[in-house]
Enzyme design. Sequence first.
Site, short mmCIF file in Angstrom:
data_model
loop_
_atom_site.label_atom_id
_atom_site.label_comp_id
_atom_site.label_asym_id
_atom_site.label_seq_id
_atom_site.Cartn_x
_atom_site.Cartn_y
_atom_site.Cartn_z
N TYR A 103 32.48 38.05 44.85
CA TYR A 103 33.36 39.20 44.87
C TYR A 103 32.79 39.83 46.29
O TYR A 103 33.67 41.39 46.32
CB TYR A 103 33.39 39.70 43.22
N ASP A 160 34.71 32.81 30.33
CA ASP A 160 36.39 31.97 29.12
C ASP A 160 34.98 31.34 28.15
O ASP A 160 35.85 30.54 28.16
CB ASP A 160 36.37 31.02 30.70
C1 IPM Z 1 38.17 38.84 34.73
C2 IPM Z 1 39.21 38.49 35.78
C3 IPM Z 1 39.23 38.70 37.31
C4 IPM Z 1 37.82 38.30 38.34
C5 IPM Z 1 40.37 37.78 38.38
C6 IPM Z 1 41.65 38.41 37.62
C7 IPM Z 1 40.49 38.75 39.34
O1 IPM Z 1 39.38 36.48 35.91
O2 IPM Z 1 38.84 40.20 35.05
O3 IPM Z 1 37.98 38.17 33.61
O4 IPM Z 1 37.64 36.96 38.63
O5 IPM Z 1 36.87 39.40 38.03
MN MN Z 2 37.66 35.74 34.28
#
Ligand code: IPM
Ligand code: MN
Length: 327
Positions: A120, A223
């Site tokens: 990121y 997730d």
């Molecule tokens: C999260 C989300 C974000 C990320 C996106 C929406 C930018 O998936 O907070 O887990 O990738 O960090």
């Molecule tokens: Mn996420």
Amino acid sequence: MSGGSVKSVAVVRGDGIGPEVVESALEVLEAAGAEFEQVPVDIGFDRWKRTGIAMAKEDLQTIKECDCVLFGAITTPPDPGYRSVLLQLRRELDLYANIRPFRSHDLDFIIVRENTEGLYSGLEDVGVEESRTVRLITRRGSERIAKKACDLAAKRSKLTIVHKANVLKSDHLFLSTCRAVAEGRCIPFEDMLVDTAAYNLIVNPSRFDVLVTTNLFGDILSDEAAGIIGSLGLCASANVGEARALFEPIHGSAPDIAGKGIANPIGAIRSAAMMMEWLGEAEMARQIETAADLALDRGMSTPDLGGSCKTKDMTAAIVENLRKMEL
Ligand code: IPM
Ligand code: MN
Ligand code: NAD
């Protein structure tokens, strides 16, 4: 609420189910006796569709002037021209630690996700034939996330450093830095390849306590962890820096269920509890957690959990549980 000046909370409802779950969290906070000034900030994809601006400089300033942020969810379309508001906030507020607790009857572990670098980094080059994203790992970034994870592990049992150093040379720095921090703090630790960690999370999740990892690995594993404990709708997070913080459920704007009144509000409510703890109201945070656990134990269940409760039913049950407690 105990003494001190009244805190101000920037309230970002956001897109999709964001406003629905934030409304629930605010109702629960009120029932718990939380007192703070709400500062609504309208940012996100809906704002961008209406005005061409997702977040203005003034919005960021307003947020910076508040003590912390309560955040719903924001749509981030896969469009190279669109900059995610959430990522901008994490970067601008330097919220380098994303703390994601996962708790169910049998499980209790925390993913500590580095939140500002890795894949990121924003160092990207988009071409027609070739595109690249730089995976940035720094000693400073690795050290500060390792310290945060060790702070948590010190009160628990052990740390698992999750990486892919067998392939990614950048993860040598992450791994060696995390090891050095854990050794220096005398925290029992192990390290594990991310693919193995993904497998072990499914087959033996109770072996984990505190996991620390880089940005994208933490995103994906969290997730997965949410699936293991039952639903994304149950899971909360705190994005914290040195003096700032943003609290949000880990799920997104869920366009498939937005507007139907069936979103599970517990992730947002648990995020609100994390916020109260950060604001110094640990007892109130515990009461909110207990009220949510009780609602689940007594069979309240939204469709993501297999039931037919509406968002408002789950919220009302949690509010009712709080009313019955000695606050
Ligand atoms: C999260 C989300 C974000 C990320 C996106 C929406 C930018 O998936 O907070 O887990 O990738 O960090
Ligand atoms: Mn996420
Ligand atoms: P999502 O997390 O929004 O939804 C994934 C699945 O989980 C969907 O089936 C959804 O209905 C379900 N779900 C999520 N939250 C739920 C809840 N509270 N109650 C019941 N079910 C719930 O992921 P997605 O659909 O891939 O992404 C939608 C948008 O959200 C995308 O634009 C993405 O970039 C964005 N996103 C934002 C955040 C954030 O703001 N923190 C986090 C993740 C994704």
